[in-house]
Design a protein around this motif. Structure first.
Motif, PDB file in Angstrom:
ATOM      1  N   GLU A  48      -7.515  -1.566   0.164  1.00  0.00           N
ATOM      2  CA  GLU A  48      -7.526  -1.672   1.630  1.00  0.00           C
ATOM      3  C   GLU A  48      -8.939  -1.959   2.145  1.00  0.00           C
ATOM      4  O   GLU A  48      -9.137  -2.797   3.027  1.00  0.00           O
ATOM      5  N   SER A  84       0.847  -1.192   0.000  1.00  0.00           N
ATOM      6  CA  SER A  84       0.000   0.000   0.000  1.00  0.00           C
ATOM      7  C   SER A  84       0.883   1.242   0.000  1.00  0.00           C
ATOM      8  O   SER A  84       2.066   1.172  -0.344  1.00  0.00           O
ATOM      9  N   THR A 120      -1.094  -4.979   5.540  1.00  0.00           N
ATOM     10  CA  THR A 120      -1.047  -3.883   4.569  1.00  0.00           C
ATOM     11  C   THR A 120       0.084  -2.939   4.970  1.00  0.00           C
ATOM     12  O   THR A 120       0.009  -2.290   6.009  1.00  0.00           O
TER      13      THR A 120
END
Length: 342
Positions: free
Chosen positions: A158, A125, A175
């Protein structure tokens, strides 16, 4: 027996460095990459650096049939998912391409993982999911919002991972929100090799230094920062790679699933554009001519991480300095003036 890891986008900048770190940590890796924004040469060089050939499959993450063949052939412990498009400006011009690749591709990958009961997933991410932060440093509980389709595509994924963790409590969905990765492998053999004019500051600086570009454009010198230029949290790509290994080690030790687990990877310190230019000049002796240009739409004044959670959970912290980042970038760029085409 070594745990086998599928690394999507493993031929890319962060992926290639992480493959070396994974190998050094005793993991067995399979790279899956469509080479749309990366080079086969990067995989060749990683193989030379680790002293053995790497299993490589050229494929797209949206190709569910090929993914199923790969998951049938190999027994994976987990997936590190780097594959994705990442240029902010391009995402504004081609939003459908970004959502198709970054969001639809991830859904396809997760569906195949579900079918083959592989439930360990580490997602690449970005700090862009925090948008324009209300408070600094930014911790994992900070509000999320995005100013461009690239960041939005990361944020949508996400949300998908959060929903998946609620629906099926057997998942481990780590993440990792990166701040600003820079630098290169200390060997000078692999590094960042952007197509066209770089989007990121450090390769832009190094291409000016090597004579590929005439001068650096600094977007905005009227921000409320130490010198008017944007402040970012720069993290050496080798430290970033170590963060992925730490996340995998953490998952191996868990008795119960962790669900959706967001973790910042940053240095916890901000440096301005001009501070980075000055450091690069001091470290390399290369003069970097620059000009100021208007602010870019969607850019923010300051952004740096709280990395306390990574330290507490993973035992990870950024170790390499701005000096290291400049030295390693310049070694890579001067040895490879045209990147992997050199």
């Amino acid at each position: 027996m070594k745990n086998k890891i599928l690394v999507t986008g493993g031929a890319g900048y962060i992926g290639s460095h992480t493959c070396i770190a994974l190998h050094q940590a005793g993991y067995d890796i399979v790279i899956y990459d469509n080479l749309s924004n990366s080079s086969r040469e990067a995989i060749n060089r990683v193989s030379k650096l680790i002293g053995e050939s790497i299993e490589f499959i050229q494929g797209d993450i949206r190709d569910s049939e090929l993914l199923k063949q790969v998951f049938t052939k190999y027994d994976f412990f987990g997936v590190i998912h780097f594959a994705g498009l990442k240029a902010v400006g391009e995402s504004v011009a081609k939003p459908l391409m970004y959502y198709n690749n970054n969001v639809s591709g991830t859904i396809t990958l997760l569906e195949v993982m579900t079918e083959y009961k592989v439930k360990n997933f580490i997602f690449s991410s970005s700090a862009t999911v925090y948008g324009d932060p209300e408070m600094l440093p930014i911790d994992e509980k900070s509000p999320r919002s995005c100013t461009n389709p690239y960041g939005q595509s990361k944020l949508v994924v996400e949300h998908i991972l959060e929903g998946l963790a609620v629906a099926d409590s057997t998942w481990n969905l780590v993440t990792l929100r990166y701040f600003n990765p820079v630098g290169a492998h200390e060997s000078g053999q692999i590094g960042e090799d952007p197509n066209d004019i770089p989007n990121n500051l450090m390769p832009y600086i190094s291409q000016v230094a090597v004579g590929k570009l005439a001068k650096l454009s600094i977007f905005g010198n009227d921000y409320p920062t130490v010198d008017g230029t944007g402040v970012r949290d720069y993290i050496h790509v080798t430290d970033l790679a170590a963060g992925h290994v730490a996340a995998l080690n953490y998952l191996e030790q868990q008795v119960l699933p962790v669900g959706f687990l967001p973790i910042n990877l940053g240095s916890g310190k901000g440096s301005s554009v001009l501070e980075l230019v000055t450091a690069f000049t001091e470290v390399t002796g290369q003069n970097i001519p620059y000009q100021f240009a208007p602010r870019r739409a969607g850019d923010i004044a300051s952004c740096y991480a709280s990395a306390d959670k990574a330290q507490a959970l993973l035992g990870w912290e950024a170790k390499l300095s701005i000096t290291d980042m400049c030295q390693d970038t310049w070694r890579w760029q001067s040895m490879n003036p045209n990147g992997y085409q050199s």
